[in-house]
Write a protein that holds these residues in place. Structure first.
Motif, PDB file in Angstrom:
ATOM      1  N   ASP A   1       0.840  -1.206   0.000  1.00  0.00           N
ATOM      2  CA  ASP A   1       0.000   0.000   0.000  1.00  0.00           C
ATOM      3  C   ASP A   1       0.869   1.247   0.000  1.00  0.00           C
ATOM      4  N   VAL A   2       1.921   1.218   0.811  1.00  0.00           N
ATOM      5  CA  VAL A   2       2.769   2.406   0.994  1.00  0.00           C
ATOM      6  C   VAL A   2       4.235   2.007   0.867  1.00  0.00           C
ATOM      7  N   ILE A   3       4.968   2.717   0.018  1.00  0.00           N
ATOM      8  CA  ILE A   3       6.425   2.516  -0.091  1.00  0.00           C
ATOM      9  C   ILE A   3       7.101   3.734   0.532  1.00  0.00           C
ATOM     10  N   VAL A   4       8.034   3.490   1.449  1.00  0.00           N
ATOM     11  CA  VAL A   4       8.827   4.587   2.016  1.00  0.00           C
ATOM     12  C   VAL A   4      10.245   4.440   1.474  1.00  0.00           C
ATOM     13  N   LEU A   5      10.676   5.438   0.723  1.00  0.00           N
ATOM     14  CA  LEU A   5      12.000   5.391   0.079  1.00  0.00           C
ATOM     15  C   LEU A   5      13.007   6.062   1.004  1.00  0.00           C
ATOM     16  N   GLY A   6      13.810   5.239   1.694  1.00  0.00           N
ATOM     17  CA  GLY A   6      14.751   5.744   2.707  1.00  0.00           C
ATOM     18  C   GLY A   6      14.231   5.370   4.082  1.00  0.00           C
ATOM     19  N   GLY A   7      14.965   4.497   4.766  1.00  0.00           N
ATOM     20  CA  GLY A   7      14.466   3.948   6.039  1.00  0.00           C
ATOM     21  C   GLY A   7      15.085   4.596   7.253  1.00  0.00           C
ATOM     22  N   ALA A   8      15.188   5.924   7.253  1.00  0.00           N
ATOM     23  CA  ALA A   8      15.682   6.622   8.454  1.00  0.00           C
ATOM     24  C   ALA A   8      14.567   6.659   9.501  1.00  0.00           C
ATOM     25  N   ALA A   9      14.854   7.304  10.627  1.00  0.00           N
ATOM     26  CA  ALA A   9      13.879   7.331  11.720  1.00  0.00           C
ATOM     27  C   ALA A   9      12.553   7.926  11.253  1.00  0.00           C
ATOM     28  N   ALA A  10      12.616   8.953  10.422  1.00  0.00           N
ATOM     29  CA  ALA A  10      11.370   9.557   9.930  1.00  0.00           C
ATOM     30  C   ALA A  10      10.608   8.558   9.061  1.00  0.00           C
ATOM     31  N   GLY A  11      11.341   7.877   8.190  1.00  0.00           N
ATOM     32  CA  GLY A  11      10.696   6.888   7.323  1.00  0.00           C
ATOM     33  C   GLY A  11      10.026   5.780   8.119  1.00  0.00           C
ATOM     34  N   GLU A  12      10.704   5.354   9.189  1.00  0.00           N
ATOM     35  CA  GLU A  12      10.102   4.325  10.055  1.00  0.00           C
ATOM     36  C   GLU A  12       8.768   4.823  10.609  1.00  0.00           C
ATOM     37  N   ASN A  13       8.751   6.099  11.053  1.00  0.00           N
ATOM     38  CA  ASN A  13       7.509   6.665  11.613  1.00  0.00           C
ATOM     39  C   ASN A  13       6.416   6.753  10.550  1.00  0.00           C
ATOM     40  N   ALA A  14       6.783   7.158   9.343  1.00  0.00           N
ATOM     41  CA  ALA A  14       5.772   7.273   8.282  1.00  0.00           C
ATOM     42  C   ALA A  14       5.150   5.908   8.002  1.00  0.00           C
ATOM     43  N   ALA A  15       6.005   4.893   7.893  1.00  0.00           N
ATOM     44  CA  ALA A  15       5.508   3.534   7.615  1.00  0.00           C
ATOM     45  C   ALA A  15       4.608   3.062   8.743  1.00  0.00           C
ATOM     46  N   GLN A  16       5.011   3.345   9.977  1.00  0.00           N
ATOM     47  CA  GLN A  16       4.244   2.911  11.145  1.00  0.00           C
ATOM     48  C   GLN A  16       2.893   3.635  11.213  1.00  0.00           C
ATOM     49  N   TYR A  17       2.923   4.961  11.066  1.00  0.00           N
ATOM     50  CA  TYR A  17       1.677   5.730  11.223  1.00  0.00           C
ATOM     51  C   TYR A  17       0.708   5.487  10.075  1.00  0.00           C
ATOM     52  N   ALA A  18       1.240   5.185   8.879  1.00  0.00           N
ATOM     53  CA  ALA A  18       0.323   4.879   7.763  1.00  0.00           C
ATOM     54  C   ALA A  18      -0.414   3.575   8.029  1.00  0.00           C
ATOM     55  N   ALA A  19       0.258   2.655   8.719  1.00  0.00           N
ATOM     56  CA  ALA A  19      -0.280   1.297   8.820  1.00  0.00           C
ATOM     57  C   ALA A  19      -1.025   1.005  10.116  1.00  0.00           C
ATOM     58  N   GLN A  20      -0.674   1.693  11.220  1.00  0.00           N
ATOM     59  CA  GLN A  20      -1.041   1.147  12.539  1.00  0.00           C
ATOM     60  C   GLN A  20      -2.541   1.017  12.819  1.00  0.00           C
ATOM     61  N   PHE A  21      -3.376   1.951  12.333  1.00  0.00           N
ATOM     62  CA  PHE A  21      -4.815   1.803  12.617  1.00  0.00           C
ATOM     63  C   PHE A  21      -5.626   1.602  11.340  1.00  0.00           C
ATOM     64  N   SER A  22      -4.935   1.405  10.210  1.00  0.00           N
ATOM     65  CA  SER A  22      -5.638   1.464   8.929  1.00  0.00           C
ATOM     66  C   SER A  22      -5.725   0.132   8.206  1.00  0.00           C
ATOM     67  N   GLY A  23      -4.903  -0.818   8.609  1.00  0.00           N
ATOM     68  CA  GLY A  23      -4.856  -2.076   7.863  1.00  0.00           C
ATOM     69  C   GLY A  23      -3.988  -1.993   6.608  1.00  0.00           C
TER      70      GLY A  23
END
Ligand code: FAD
Length: 503
Positions: free
Chosen positions: A13-35
């Motif tokens: 559903d979501v690709i985060v290009l660059g896995g720094a701390a911010a990228g980790e947060n984006a991936a987490q917040y996009a997914a955590q309550f949304s499926g």
């Protein structure tokens, strides 16, 4: 070890290009309550620059320097320390432990435990919602996002085109945070946060001759003027030679060690020519002259954007000029505030925006009801971990006046508090509030002094909450702590108002 991602999988559903701390947060917040399902594409280490080469190792090097300096000014402890310097090997060992010896195992484990996949490799956009990843073995894998791509590729050190400088292979921030040996003579080029912090730990770790060359007339020029003055005075006390208002015009290094690794001397002595014709010979050069966004090789033209430069985003971190609401950028690459905590804040909002749009557009509940980074960007906090520390949020007086805000200001000597007198002898520091006369709220605050970093959040809260200065009067600071500075600043402001004078 973390579970491997299906090598045949080509859609998330979501690709985060660059896995720094911010990228980790984006991936987490996009997914955590949304499926939604998200994936991080990372070319080096999951966790990014901050975890391994910037914030964490630099603060790991600075802390022992600060503690030793405090001990030297605290009767009862001073005599125990005597003339002893830093135990450099122990400091470098602890630095290595802080960066997990450059292993990202624990961060990858966190991602997988959180339900986020990790794909190793270097990614480039190739069109709408599509990323081609060059894997470590050189093969190519194309993946697509059903909803969004978030760019978190960060920034890298800028080494300007001064004759001979690049050929001399100077140290950049990665080298100076990962130093393995202490050069005897060092030239630090720059006068901003990274230059001042690096000069502080290099002096503390035993560099014998440190010269800081800075084109501007003051250090930390983006801060209130007293901040740079206090830091300059302490650096000089610790033996640094500050050449302000001067620049390097050429560099000569006869013997360059082409293969020398990070944090090892990159060659023999180097001679710098300065703009007044004088020469300076050092064993290593540290370039701390700003950052450039890592955006010149991520396929931006394939989505209609110019190659390179900061990615221009709106307050939902969506990249402007790209239709379809699918491309977002967070962290240094969007250039809004080059700080880890601001990138992570942008990431939290971007993640929520993506989840909300994917699920029909309704505002999510909880803290994420307001899907905008505008408020947080009015009050950007930053701590510079020099001696003294400088903690600031919002605008300086000059920036506020340039923005057309009618402000009144108040300053106070941090050393005149019981709470700081207890910390150490010879305490130096200063604080300042910048108040918008029209709303009677803070638009900026700066604290300089030992132990002020944790004071900053009170000012950030006051700014984000738009708390009137008169209400702050009822927030009673604990005695005896550095937070008494609030009372002293407010008393002075109150006196100025009653007597009709400005600070
Ligand atoms: C010496 C130093 C000290 C600092 N200290 C502090 C501090 O104390 N506090 C603070 O808030 N900030 C500090 N900063 C700033 C902070 O490090 C940065 O703001 C922060 O690291 C930026 O994070 P980011 O998410 O933008 O990306 P980065 O941390 O730059 O990471 C980007 C990631 O993307 C990866 N990547 C890049 N391109 C691709 C690609 N095409 N495909 C796949 N992966 C890719 C990289 O490998 C990297 O892992 C410091 C900076 C320096 C240099």
């Amino acid at each position: 070890m973390a579970a491997a991602v299906d090598p045949e999988r080509s859609e998330w559903d979501v690709i985060v290009l660059g896995g720094a701390a911010a990228g980790e947060n984006a991936a987490q917040y996009a997914a955590q309550f949304s499926g939604l399902e998200s994936v991080l594409v990372e070319a080096e280490l999951v966790g990014g620059e901050c975890s391994y080469w910037a914030c964490m190792p630099s603060k790991g090097l600075l802390r022992p320097v600060e503690v030793l300096n405090t001990a030297r000014h605290l009767p009862g402890v001073t005599s125990l320390v005597g003339e002893n310097g830093i135990d450099v090997d122990a400091v470098l060992d602890r630095r290595d432990a802080i960066v997990n010896n450059l292993s990202d195992d624990s961060q990858v484990r966190w991602a997988v435990d959180t339900g986020i996949d990790v794909v190793r490799g270097y990614g480039r956009l190739t069109g709408e919602r599509t990323v081609a990843v060059t894997k470590p073995d050189g093969s190519l894998r194309t993946i697509t996002a059903r909803h969004a791509v978030v760019v978190d590729t960060g920034s890298r050190a800028s080494v300007p085109d001064i004759p001979g400088l690049r050929a001399a292979r100077p140290w950049i921030s990665r080298d100076v945070t990962h130093l393995r040996e202490i050069p005897r003579r060092v030239a630090v080029l720059g006068g901003g946060v990274v230059a001042c912090e690096a000069a502080t730990w290099l002096c503390g770790l035993g560099v014998e001759e440190l010269t800081l060359v800075h084109r501007g007339s003051a250090l930390l020029a983006k801060q209130e003027p007293f901040a740079g003055e206090l830091v300059a005075a302490e650096l000089e006390k610790s033996g640094a030679n500050l050449l302000l208002g001067r620049s390097v015009t050429a560099v000569r290094r006869d013997e360059v060690a082409a293969e020398a690794g990070v944090g090892i001397a990159h060659g023999g002595p180097a001679t710098l020519t300065l703009d007044d014709g004088s020469e300076l010979t050092v064993d290593e050069i540290v370039v701390a002259l700003g950052r450039v966004p890592a955006s010149d090789d991520i396929g931006l033209p394939s989505v209609g954007l110019p190659n390179g430069g900061y990615l221009d985003v709106d307050d939902q971190q969506q990249v402007k000029g790209v239709p379809g609401q699918w491309l977002y950028a967070i962290g240094d690459v969007c250039g809004r505030a080059l700080l880890t905590h601001m990138g992570k804040y942008q990431a939290r909002i971007a993640g929520e925006v993506i989840a909300s749009r994917a699920n029909g557009g309704g505002a999510p509940g909880g803290f994420a009801a307001e899907l905008s980074t505008a408020q947080g960007h009015r009050a950007v906090p930053q701590v510079t971990f020099t001696d003294p520390e400088v903690a600031s949020v919002g605008l300086t007086e000059q920036a506020a006046r340039e923005a057309g805000i009618d402000v009144e200001t108040v300053e106070y000597d941090m050393a005149a508090l019981a709470g700081t007198y207890l910390l150490r002898e010879e305490y130096t520091g200063r604080a300042k509030l910048v108040v918008d006369r029209a709303t009677d709220t803070l638009v900026g605050a700066t604290f300089a002094g030992s132990g002020v970093a944790d004071l900053l959040h009170s000012a950030t809260v006051a700014m984000v909450g738009r708390v009137p200065v008169s209400a702050l009067w009822h927030a009673v600071p604990s005695y005896p702590t550095p937070s008494e500075i609030w009372l002293r600043l407010l008393e002075t402001l109150n006196r100025n108002r009653r007597l009709g004078s400005d600070a």
